[in-house]
Motif scaffolding. Structure first.
Motif, PDB file in Angstrom:
ATOM      1  N   ASP A  17      -1.402  -3.357   4.188  1.00  0.00           N
ATOM      2  CA  ASP A  17      -2.402  -2.523   2.989  1.00  0.00           C
ATOM      3  C   ASP A  17      -4.079  -3.159   2.330  1.00  0.00           C
ATOM      4  O   ASP A  17      -5.079  -2.402   2.988  1.00  0.00           O
ATOM      5  CB  ASP A  17      -1.423  -2.597   1.682  1.00  0.00           C
ATOM      6  CG  ASP A  17      -1.474  -0.867   1.178  1.00  0.00           C
ATOM      7  OD1 ASP A  17      -2.388  -0.277   2.136  1.00  0.00           O
ATOM      8  OD2 ASP A  17      -2.046  -0.646  -0.171  1.00  0.00           O
ATOM      9  N   ARG A  38      -5.674  -2.939   6.118  1.00  0.00           N
ATOM     10  CA  ARG A  38      -6.287  -1.630   5.671  1.00  0.00           C
ATOM     11  C   ARG A  38      -7.493  -1.489   4.956  1.00  0.00           C
ATOM     12  O   ARG A  38      -8.929  -0.737   5.168  1.00  0.00           O
ATOM     13  CB  ARG A  38      -5.341  -0.030   6.190  1.00  0.00           C
ATOM     14  CG  ARG A  38      -5.545   0.795   5.887  1.00  0.00           C
ATOM     15  CD  ARG A  38      -4.330   1.871   4.837  1.00  0.00           C
ATOM     16  NE  ARG A  38      -3.826   1.476   3.892  1.00  0.00           N
ATOM     17  CZ  ARG A  38      -4.463   1.927   2.539  1.00  0.00           C
ATOM     18  NH1 ARG A  38      -5.612   2.901   2.986  1.00  0.00           N
ATOM     19  NH2 ARG A  38      -4.342   1.735   1.679  1.00  0.00           N
ATOM     20  N   ARG A  39      -7.220  -2.245   3.476  1.00  0.00           N
ATOM     21  CA  ARG A  39      -8.102  -1.851   2.703  1.00  0.00           C
ATOM     22  C   ARG A  39      -9.603  -2.229   3.036  1.00  0.00           C
ATOM     23  O   ARG A  39     -11.269  -2.035   3.401  1.00  0.00           O
ATOM     24  CB  ARG A  39      -7.670  -1.728   1.604  1.00  0.00           C
ATOM     25  CG  ARG A  39      -6.677  -0.841   1.397  1.00  0.00           C
ATOM     26  CD  ARG A  39      -6.250  -0.819  -0.359  1.00  0.00           C
ATOM     27  NE  ARG A  39      -7.774  -1.105  -1.673  1.00  0.00           N
ATOM     28  CZ  ARG A  39      -7.802  -0.171  -1.889  1.00  0.00           C
ATOM     29  NH1 ARG A  39      -7.860   0.936  -1.607  1.00  0.00           N
ATOM     30  NH2 ARG A  39      -8.969  -1.117  -2.801  1.00  0.00           N
ATOM     31  N   LEU A  98     -13.773  -1.108   4.659  1.00  0.00           N
ATOM     32  CA  LEU A  98     -13.945  -1.697   3.377  1.00  0.00           C
ATOM     33  C   LEU A  98     -14.217  -0.199   2.070  1.00  0.00           C
ATOM     34  O   LEU A  98     -15.045  -0.410   1.026  1.00  0.00           O
ATOM     35  CB  LEU A  98     -16.119  -1.074   4.255  1.00  0.00           C
ATOM     36  CG  LEU A  98     -16.013  -1.756   5.667  1.00  0.00           C
ATOM     37  CD1 LEU A  98     -17.373  -1.192   5.261  1.00  0.00           C
ATOM     38  CD2 LEU A  98     -15.970  -3.042   4.710  1.00  0.00           C
ATOM     39  N   ARG A  99     -12.974  -0.568   2.317  1.00  0.00           N
ATOM     40  CA  ARG A  99     -12.160   0.383   0.493  1.00  0.00           C
ATOM     41  C   ARG A  99     -12.621  -1.166  -0.340  1.00  0.00           C
ATOM     42  O   ARG A  99     -12.479  -1.090  -1.351  1.00  0.00           O
ATOM     43  CB  ARG A  99     -11.187   0.852   0.384  1.00  0.00           C
ATOM     44  CG  ARG A  99     -11.307   2.567   1.272  1.00  0.00           C
ATOM     45  CD  ARG A  99     -10.363   3.078   1.063  1.00  0.00           C
ATOM     46  NE  ARG A  99     -10.274   4.669   1.572  1.00  0.00           N
ATOM     47  CZ  ARG A  99      -9.356   5.859   1.171  1.00  0.00           C
ATOM     48  NH1 ARG A  99      -8.978   5.205   0.921  1.00  0.00           N
ATOM     49  NH2 ARG A  99      -9.509   6.644   2.062  1.00  0.00           N
ATOM     50  N   GLN A 100     -12.252  -2.357   0.296  1.00  0.00           N
ATOM     51  CA  GLN A 100     -11.673  -3.186  -0.558  1.00  0.00           C
ATOM     52  C   GLN A 100     -12.669  -4.351   0.360  1.00  0.00           C
ATOM     53  O   GLN A 100     -13.260  -4.574   1.522  1.00  0.00           O
ATOM     54  CB  GLN A 100     -10.588  -3.593  -0.492  1.00  0.00           C
ATOM     55  CG  GLN A 100     -10.812  -5.176  -1.045  1.00  0.00           C
ATOM     56  CD  GLN A 100      -9.796  -5.766  -1.995  1.00  0.00           C
ATOM     57  OE1 GLN A 100      -7.787  -4.549  -1.686  1.00  0.00           O
ATOM     58  NE2 GLN A 100      -8.846  -6.453  -1.651  1.00  0.00           N
ATOM     59  N   ARG A 101     -13.591  -4.331  -0.816  1.00  0.00           N
ATOM     60  CA  ARG A 101     -15.091  -5.870  -0.024  1.00  0.00           C
ATOM     61  C   ARG A 101     -14.662  -7.210  -0.504  1.00  0.00           C
ATOM     62  O   ARG A 101     -15.461  -7.430  -0.109  1.00  0.00           O
ATOM     63  CB  ARG A 101     -16.598  -5.216  -0.614  1.00  0.00           C
ATOM     64  CG  ARG A 101     -16.705  -4.188   0.307  1.00  0.00           C
ATOM     65  CD  ARG A 101     -17.913  -3.647  -0.781  1.00  0.00           C
ATOM     66  NE  ARG A 101     -18.706  -3.760  -0.905  1.00  0.00           N
ATOM     67  CZ  ARG A 101     -20.503  -3.787  -1.670  1.00  0.00           C
ATOM     68  NH1 ARG A 101     -20.254  -2.822  -2.375  1.00  0.00           N
ATOM     69  NH2 ARG A 101     -20.779  -4.152  -1.803  1.00  0.00           N
ATOM     70  N   PHE A 102     -13.694  -7.547  -1.139  1.00  0.00           N
ATOM     71  CA  PHE A 102     -13.444  -8.588  -2.156  1.00  0.00           C
ATOM     72  C   PHE A 102     -12.586  -9.444  -1.956  1.00  0.00           C
ATOM     73  O   PHE A 102     -11.577  -8.249  -1.912  1.00  0.00           O
ATOM     74  CB  PHE A 102     -14.108  -9.146  -3.219  1.00  0.00           C
ATOM     75  CG  PHE A 102     -15.488  -8.894  -3.433  1.00  0.00           C
ATOM     76  CD1 PHE A 102     -16.435  -9.654  -3.040  1.00  0.00           C
ATOM     77  CD2 PHE A 102     -15.845  -7.309  -3.805  1.00  0.00           C
ATOM     78  CE1 PHE A 102     -17.494  -9.662  -3.414  1.00  0.00           C
ATOM     79  CE2 PHE A 102     -16.774  -7.156  -4.147  1.00  0.00           C
ATOM     80  CZ  PHE A 102     -18.027  -8.065  -4.087  1.00  0.00           C
ATOM     81  N   PHE A 119      -4.788   1.916  10.719  1.00  0.00           N
ATOM     82  CA  PHE A 119      -3.883   2.992   9.769  1.00  0.00           C
ATOM     83  C   PHE A 119      -3.346   4.663  10.166  1.00  0.00           C
ATOM     84  O   PHE A 119      -3.694   5.534   9.404  1.00  0.00           O
ATOM     85  CB  PHE A 119      -6.293   3.411  10.105  1.00  0.00           C
ATOM     86  CG  PHE A 119      -6.660   2.289  10.128  1.00  0.00           C
ATOM     87  CD1 PHE A 119      -7.676   1.673   9.235  1.00  0.00           C
ATOM     88  CD2 PHE A 119      -7.275   2.108  10.695  1.00  0.00           C
ATOM     89  CE1 PHE A 119      -7.897   0.313   8.537  1.00  0.00           C
ATOM     90  CE2 PHE A 119      -8.449   0.613  11.121  1.00  0.00           C
ATOM     91  CZ  PHE A 119      -8.990   0.295   9.698  1.00  0.00           C
ATOM     92  N   GLY A 120      -2.557   4.254  10.704  1.00  0.00           N
ATOM     93  CA  GLY A 120      -1.990   5.761  11.616  1.00  0.00           C
ATOM     94  C   GLY A 120      -2.929   6.444  12.328  1.00  0.00           C
ATOM     95  O   GLY A 120      -2.639   7.347  12.578  1.00  0.00           O
ATOM     96  N   GLU A 121      -3.843   6.201  12.532  1.00  0.00           N
ATOM     97  CA  GLU A 121      -5.116   7.298  13.173  1.00  0.00           C
ATOM     98  C   GLU A 121      -5.932   6.070  14.361  1.00  0.00           C
ATOM     99  O   GLU A 121      -5.819   4.485  14.622  1.00  0.00           O
ATOM    100  CB  GLU A 121      -6.034   7.356  11.846  1.00  0.00           C
ATOM    101  CG  GLU A 121      -5.208   8.496  11.590  1.00  0.00           C
ATOM    102  CD  GLU A 121      -6.385   9.288  10.320  1.00  0.00           C
ATOM    103  OE1 GLU A 121      -7.151  10.388  11.072  1.00  0.00           O
ATOM    104  OE2 GLU A 121      -6.864   9.039   9.342  1.00  0.00           O
TER     105      GLU A 121
END
Lengths: 359, 162
Positions: free
Chosen positions: B42, B45-46, B50-54, B81-83
């Motif tokens: 997870d 994935r993030r 680029l939903r988590q940058r750190f 990502f399932g995609e």
């Protein structure tokens, strides 16, 4: 409360389970997405041409027959954790009025801000930014939206852009992606994006929280308190002085909710925004539901229904049905028919065709 | 540098055909201090969305992709990502509108390893055989199974907490 017949309950349950199986994971857009610049200057933009054919032009004081729009985007990283972003919108609009065709042009800074990222959960934005209420306003670019006309709910109750400070972040709660944005906008808009249709805020505080409750399914809530000036009546195009707006403004609250359920095969979007009544003002607001279903390859069937009140002191009911061709980010074509029982400048009844491109 | 040359040779040998790409697990490798503990799929994935940058220790993450046409990237996208890479285009279009492009791409798995070795916080993905003899500072975080085992409900990704 009556029980649903067991066969109906089973059918609904099976349909819901089937939809869940169809869903694939996660690409929801959360409030106020960050700028992730990799260099000092990056340039992009989008452009669109919209042509409309009103069905009952004689019933409307003035209708748009074409709009040529373009936006310049510029962003970059100025320090390891500091970025900037600029969106400059330009449009040339041709309207048909009682006296003939009129051309209007506008050039508006929609976004102009600096952003400092302390962590994923804490970003500070200062300047002019898109109001994080609902989902549509923050993805308003023509190549990203499904219909060539914009629902009233996504701009009439609030200002599209605000000047002030915004705190935002993204993270996860129990493994579910979530994001928030909270704003404080002490001053009037330097210039509303579209003077003739837009509300203005002063001393506004508010924000939006969104969470992906299931892969592909995002729910959001928005709230704000502000002094708000009414948008001018449709068709009234003269600019309103700031002092007049301040005198006319009233303290209002805003409550909103939004939903987006996105899969590779279909998308459902719904938004509501409501300004509860006050001692001197009636309540105002609306809601819309939009469904897009992949018909074949890049062709999607799109339908939208909206209720909004008041527009011209009445409830506006509009619907839209059409096709959207998403041939890729460089070409999106939309063709559709908007139905409006009482057409006006902002909710025309007629056909729309648009070409747009993200570049 | 010698291990990287060997890895490049191994990468060339592995790149012989589509079946070779599908037969081996894909592993996520990163240049991380030991203070960053367990990393799960997870978080990966993030990071790649680029939903988590750190990273959890507060240091910046620098994900790197293989080209969009790469079969390895397609498998990584499906597993993470399932995609597919193509199905993620609308997501990246919307992020682009806010000033974010997808993670940069490099041409090959050897280039991924080189990028990760030279970039503190760098993270990429390569086929499992290339993770043998990783340079100092680069570690394998987790692997997603080969295609014939890729049902995530039956075979969870292995997690390397080291």
């Amino acid at each position: 409360m009556p029980h649903l017949p067991s066969t109906l309950a089973r059918t609904i349950g099976a349909a819901f389970a089937a939809l869940l199986v169809l869903v694939t994971p996660a690409r929801a857009q959360l409030p106020a997405p960050p700028v992730v610049g990799t260099g000092p200057v990056q340039i992009g933009g989008y452009g669109s041409v919209t042509i409309s054919r009103p069905e009952h032009p004689e019933e409307v004081e003035g209708v748009d027959v074409s709009e040529l729009a373009a936006a310049l985007l510029a962003w970059g990283r100025i320090a390891p954790r500091a970025s900037y972003f600029v969106e400059l919108d330009m449009a040339k609009r041709i309207s048909e009025t009682w006296t003939g065709r009129e051309t209007s042009e506008r050039l508006v800074p929609v976004r102009l801000y600096l952003e400092y990222t302390a962590s994923d959960l804490l970003r500070l934005r200062a300047g002019r930014f898109l109001t994080p209420i609902g989902q549509w306003n923050e993805r308003h670019a023509e190549p990203l939206t499904w219909t060539p006309t914009r629902p009233l709910t996504t701009y009439r109750p609030f200002a599209k852009s605000l000047n002030g400070l915004l705190v935002a972040g993204e993270g996860a709660i129990a493994g579910r992606d979530m994001g928030y944005a909270m704003f404080w906008a002490p001053s009037w808009n330097v210039r509303p994006v579209e003077e003739a249709e837009e509300s203005s805020f002063i001393n506004a505080v508010g924000g939006r929280f969104a969470i992906e409750v299931y892969p592909g399914l995002t729910l959001g809530v928005s709230a704000a308190r502000m002094r708000r000036s009414q948008p001018p009546d449709p068709g009234e195009t003269q600019e309103t002085e700031t002092e007049e707006r301040e005198e006319e403004s009233t303290h209002r609250a805003l409550l909103g909710g939004d939903l987006r359920w996105e899969t590779p095969r279909f998308e459902v979007t719904a938004e509501t925004a409501w300004l509860p009544r006050t001692e001197h003002q009636i309540d105002e607001g609306g809601a819309f539901v939009l469904a897009a279903v992949r018909v074949a390859g890049p062709v999607w069937g799109v339908a939208r229904a909206e209720l909004y009140r008041p527009v011209d002191d009445r409830t506006a009911r509009t619907a839209f049905a059409g096709l959207t061709l998403r041939a890729g980010p460089h070409l999106v074509v939309k063709l559709g028919r908007q139905f409006s029982k009482r057409p006006s400048t902002k909710i025309p009844d007629g056909w729309f065709l648009s070409f747009s491109s993200l570049f | 540098m010698v291990p990287l040359v060997l890895l490049a040779v191994l990468a060339a040998a592995l790149g012989g055909g589509a079946s070779a790409q599908e037969d081996v697990p894909i592993c996520v490798v990163a240049n991380l201090p030991a203070s960053v503990g367990e990393v799960d799929l997870d978080l990966v994935r993030r990071l790649f969305l680029l939903r988590q940058r750190f990273w959890p220790d507060g240091s910046a993450a620098h994900p790197v992709n293989l080209p969009a046409s790469s079969g390895i990237r397609e498998r990584f996208s499906q597993a993470t990502f399932g995609e597919s890479v193509k199905e993620l285009v609308p997501y990246w279009n919307e992020r682009y509108f806010h000033g974010t492009r997808p993670p940069p791409t490099v041409a090959s798995e050897a280039a991924v390893l080189l990028f990760v070795e030279r970039t503190p916080g760098g993270v990429g993905y390569v086929r499992e055989p290339l993770t043998r003899g990783l340079p100092d500072g680069v570690r394998e975080l987790l692997c997603v199974p080969a295609e014939d085992q890729s049902d995530p409900s039956s075979v969870p990704p292995s997690v390397n907490t080291g």
